[in-house]
Design an enzyme around this catalytic site. Structure first.
Site, PDB file in Angstrom:
ATOM      1  N   SER A  32       0.805  -1.227   0.000  1.00 55.84           N
ATOM      2  CA  SER A  32       0.000   0.000   0.000  1.00 55.84           C
ATOM      3  C   SER A  32       0.841   1.282   0.000  1.00 55.84           C
ATOM      4  O   SER A  32       0.313   2.344  -0.304  1.00 55.84           O
ATOM      5  CB  SER A  32      -0.952   0.006   1.200  1.00 55.84           C
ATOM      6  OG  SER A  32      -0.237  -0.193   2.408  1.00 55.84           O
TER       7      SER A  32
ATOM      8  N   HIS B 228       0.354   4.975   6.825  1.00 48.22           N
ATOM      9  CA  HIS B 228       0.775   5.574   5.552  1.00 48.22           C
ATOM     10  C   HIS B 228       1.087   7.048   5.719  1.00 48.22           C
ATOM     11  O   HIS B 228       0.525   7.709   6.589  1.00 48.22           O
ATOM     12  CB  HIS B 228      -0.321   5.370   4.505  1.00 48.22           C
ATOM     13  CG  HIS B 228      -0.741   3.941   4.398  1.00 48.22           C
ATOM     14  ND1 HIS B 228      -1.898   3.479   4.963  1.00 48.22           N
ATOM     15  CD2 HIS B 228      -0.135   2.879   3.839  1.00 48.22           C
ATOM     16  CE1 HIS B 228      -2.006   2.178   4.748  1.00 48.22           C
ATOM     17  NE2 HIS B 228      -0.946   1.783   4.074  1.00 48.22           N
TER      18      HIS B 228
ATOM     19  N   ASP C  28      -2.590   8.289   7.988  1.00 57.30           N
ATOM     20  CA  ASP C  28      -3.658   7.481   8.586  1.00 57.30           C
ATOM     21  C   ASP C  28      -3.156   6.503   9.642  1.00 57.30           C
ATOM     22  O   ASP C  28      -3.839   5.553   9.970  1.00 57.30           O
ATOM     23  CB  ASP C  28      -4.421   6.734   7.488  1.00 57.30           C
ATOM     24  CG  ASP C  28      -3.543   5.731   6.762  1.00 57.30           C
ATOM     25  OD1 ASP C  28      -2.360   5.591   7.133  1.00 57.30           O
ATOM     26  OD2 ASP C  28      -4.032   5.070   5.823  1.00 57.30           O
TER      27      ASP C  28
END
Ligand code: NAG
Ligand code: NAG
Ligand code: NAG
Ligand code: NAG
Length: 382
Positions: A36, A342, A339
């Site tokens: 991610s 990230h 978040d």
């Protein structure tokens, strides 16, 4: 001194001949792999726009794209800044299109949630793993399939010679997966060599296919991330770094991963002297932001901008973007963490600028010249 060394070697070109400036020519394509931290929309294609795909909804994407793209950030990722630096468009997600025109400038195979390790290892241990996100060897498989198609239209060697390969951070999902199954970190540490092996094996596969320039990223200092700080929160003050507020032992774990990766890349470099292998260090620049936030225009280092509340504004539920989560009142550009795990667009930009001091664009941003900043060191953390 040790820290300075680390920073200046942010992108360390692992070559046998030190102090040489190496021109690697013009890159026409970027092929990227990862999870991610590097995904530009593959997860979204696999899982669809369902509630668990938080990166499919605002506030993800709000700062730069002004709409969600499937990136786990409020804006661009390190990969996006690298593409900007090279002078190529953002790398399109592999699952986002089919035509060779769509892949004209490369493809991104990274999938949020992907592990480095083959899932068979988790299955054997009875550790639940999200199978749909896949693992690194599958991404390499996808690349091979795409290459077969690209080679029908272009000279295969030309494709490989002029491509910039980026193997984004890999391993955090492996460790998260073990952690979620309550495997203690003392045991998770035993899997680090296996994770490094999986990354190295992908790098070797790409080289065997003809890759000439590969950057491979290490992990971020997990002990400074709001997610790890929340999950591993403890009353034992001695586990925290008094200056940074980070969890020392988790950062040491991250350093262990990065050190093994660096050593392995160094060995691969010895085996393939005509290939430029770059260790892309997330750790050093991340720590630099944590230690000197104001120097970078940042305010919050270990509290996330978007999340479910608590001392670090992070909760497994509600996660950023889910109902009940809150968004920072200040600009996200004042935060390192978007978040909880990230990074913000701003933090990626700062990291990319530190990359840029080692990778310089030449010839109206079409060429990348890689300068060796110093003697490769096997001992980056000492
Ligand atoms: C996903 O669905 C939400 C809610 O309908 C919408 O706001 C968002 O734009 C969609 N995301 C994408 C990437 O299409
Ligand atoms: C790619 O082609 C397959 C098979 O024809 C199709 O199912 C899929 O929807 C296409 N994907 C995109 C993004 O166009
Ligand atoms: C994953 O591991 C299984 C079992 O060892 C093996 O059969 C499979 O080929 C591996 N997959 C990849 C893509 O390497
Ligand atoms: C605290 O963190 C800083 C920055 O990473 C490091 O230099 C220092 O050694 C750490 N302190 C301890 C006690 O680990």
């Amino acid at each position: 001194m040790a820290y300075f060394w680390h920073l200046t070697l942010f992108l360390t070109v692992l070559l046998n001949t030190p102090h040489v400036s190496v021109s690697v020519g013009c890159y026409t394509r970027i092929f990227s792999f990862g999870d991610s931290l590097t995904d530009t929309g593959n997860y979204l294609r696999i899982f669809g726009n369902v509630s668990r795909s938080t990166a499919a909804r605002l506030p993800y994407g709000e700062s730069y794209f002004h709409h969600p793209t499937g990136r786990w950030s409020d804006g661009r990722l390190l990969l996006d800044f690298i593409a900007e630096d090279i002078g190529l468009p953002f790398v399109p997600p592999y699952l986002g299109g089919n035509s060779t025109g769509y892949f004209r400038h490369g493809a991104n195979f990274a999938v949020g949630g992907a592990t480095a390790l083959n899932h068979s290892i988790f299955h054997e241990m009875g550790v639940p793993v999200e199978t749909r996100a896949g693992f690194l060897a599958i991404q390499v498989q996808w690349f091979k399939e795409l290459l077969t198609v690209l080679c029908l239209e272009s000279d295969c060697r030309e494709v490989m010679d002029n491509a910039f390969f980026f193997v984004g951070e890999m391993g955090i999902n492996d460790y998260n997966t073990f952690n979620a199954a309550a495997v203690p970190f003392a045991e998770i540490k035993d899997y680090v060599p296996g994770v490094i092996n999986a990354i190295a094996s992908a790098v070797r596969d790409l080289i065997e296919l003809g890759a000439k320039t590969i950057a491979v990223a290490g992990v971020i200092p997990l002990g400074c991330t709001p997610s790890y700080l929340t999950i591993l929160q403890t009353e034992k003050v001695e586990e925290y770094n008094l200056t940074t507020g980070c969890l020392n032992w988790i950062n040491e774990f991250s350093q262990y991963h990065d050190q093994l990766l660096f050593d392995e890349l160094d060995r691969i470099g010895d085996t393939y002297p005509d290939v430029t292998i770059i260790y892309a260090d997330y750790y050093g620049p991340y720590m630099n932001m944590i230690q000197s936030p104001r120097q970078h225009g940042l305010k919050e280092t270990i509290v996330s901008c978007c999340g479910g509340g608590g001392p670090y504004n992070f909760a497994l539920s509600p996660s950023c973007g889910a109902e009940g989560s809150s968004l920072c009142k200040e600009l996200p550009s004042q935060y390192v963490s978007w978040d909880g795990l990230h990074l913000t667009d701003a933090a990626h930009k700062i990291i990319a600028q530190l990359v840029h001091s080692k990778l310089s664009c030449k010839l109206n941003h079409k060429c990348y010249e890689i300068y060796q900043g110093g003697q490769p060191s096997k001992d980056i953390y000492s």
